[in-house]
Write an enzyme that holds these catalytic residues in place. Structure first.
Site: not given
Ligand SMILES: CCCCCCCCCCCCCCCCCC(=O)SCCNC(=O)CCNC(=O)[C@H](O)C(C)(C)COP(=O)(O)OP(=O)(O)OC[C@H]1O[C@@H](n2cnc3c(N)ncnc32)[C@H](O)[C@@H]1OP(=O)(O)O
Length: 242
Positions: A163, A187, A208-209
């Site tokens: 991830d 596997k 955005r994907k």
């Molecule tokens: C300045 C800030 C800087 C921050 C920096 C911090 C630095 C961090 C450094 C550390 C590195 C870490 C790396 C990251 C890895 C960890 C990630 C996690 O754990 S994350 C934790 C675990 N994850 C969570 O907790 C995430 C929980 N989920 C969410 O919060 C939201 O569902 C979202 C943000 C993922 C999307 O929401 P939303 O923005 O409202 O999106 P929309 O509804 O508008 O859809 C946009 C498009 O996407 C499509 N689409 C969307 N979803 C799906 C899907 N499942 N399946 C398929 N498709 C999907 C949808 O159909 C549409 O497509 P289209 O129509 O345009 O073609």
């Protein structure tokens, strides 16, 4: 291999008792209590650099990739115990439109999951990024506290490493993202304390994907342990997450 892990565990237990341990900013060493905290207190140390707890395999791979960095084609990505640095916390709050659910004092205690273990017992890893090829390689070693089946790495631990590798690949290409979907095929199990290489590739961007895929192989590349794909959604500034 397990014997050297046990030796590391003993060494770490001794190191843990030393005074002046500043690994948990905001805590008084030895008191077990948390004092009030200001973000200015954070002295972030880059965790993606060699440590005594690293195995020889991890060191050799690190050196190999650092060589690749010399001509600028690859870059080592630093990594910290928090998900943010002191200077970016206001930007992050602004970016997430106030939807971070934790109060500032609790936020100051929060740690990036993968950097929350003591050296050598949890996740040891370094990521390298190749901008031209849109690839991120993560070299990693899962420690004794990440056991699933006896002697093997927990599948959830490996999923976590996948991830963050795929997420980092999407993030360096497009900015802040969150994982929307992960698909993983296990596997061959990964022996605990062994080193594996996660090779990830940004396959496609649609609005955005961000679609990213990877494989996980042993150091000698002979064993394909795991394959995975992920969908990461770029966050929109000001759009609340909750
Ligand atoms: C300045 C800030 C800087 C921050 C920096 C911090 C630095 C961090 C450094 C550390 C590195 C870490 C790396 C990251 C890895 C960890 C990630 C996690 O754990 S994350 C934790 C675990 N994850 C969570 O907790 C995430 C929980 N989920 C969410 O919060 C939201 O569902 C979202 C943000 C993922 C999307 O929401 P939303 O923005 O409202 O999106 P929309 O509804 O508008 O859809 C946009 C498009 O996407 C499509 N689409 C969307 N979803 C799906 C899907 N499942 N399946 C398929 N498709 C999907 C949808 O159909 C549409 O497509 P289209 O129509 O345009 O073609």
């Amino acid at each position: 291999m397990l014997r050297s892990c046990a030796a590391r565990l003993r060494t770490l237990r001794v190191l843990r008792r030393q005074p002046g341990d500043a690994r948990l900013p905001g805590s008084q060493p030895g008191s077990g209590k948390l004092r009030s905290f200001s973000f200015e207190d954070v002295t972030e140390k880059d965790q993606a650099l060699p440590k005594p707890s690293w195995s020889k395999d991890l060191r050799l791979l690190f050196d190999k990739f650092m060589k690749k960095c010399e001509d600028g084609s690859w870059k080592r990505l630093p990594s910290y115990k928090t998900s943010y640095t002191t200077s970016t916390i206001q930007d992050i709050r602004a970016f997430f439109s106030g939807s971070i659910p934790l109060k500032e004092e609790l936020m100051s205690q929060a740690r990036l999951f993968t950097r929350s273990f003591e050296d050598g017992l949890g996740f040891e890893y370094v990521m390298f990024y190749n901008d031209d090829e849109k690839r991120v390689v993560c070299i990693c070693q899962g420690g004794l506290y990440l056991q699933g089946p006896p002697g093997f790495l927990h599948g959830g631990a490996l999923a976590t490493l996948i991830d963050i590798t795929l997420g980092t690949n999407a993030m360096v290409a497009g900015g802040p993202v969150m994982t929307a979907n992960l698909d993983i095929s296990f596997k061959r199990p990964v022996p605990l304390c062994s080193v594996v290489v996660i090779n990830s590739q940004l396959d496609k961007v649609e609005g955005r994907k961000f679609f990213v895929s990877c494989n996980v192989r042993s150091v000698d590349e002979q064993t394909l342990h795991t394959e995975g794909t992920g969908l990461f959604i770029k966050l929109e500034p000001g759009k609340s997450l909750i």
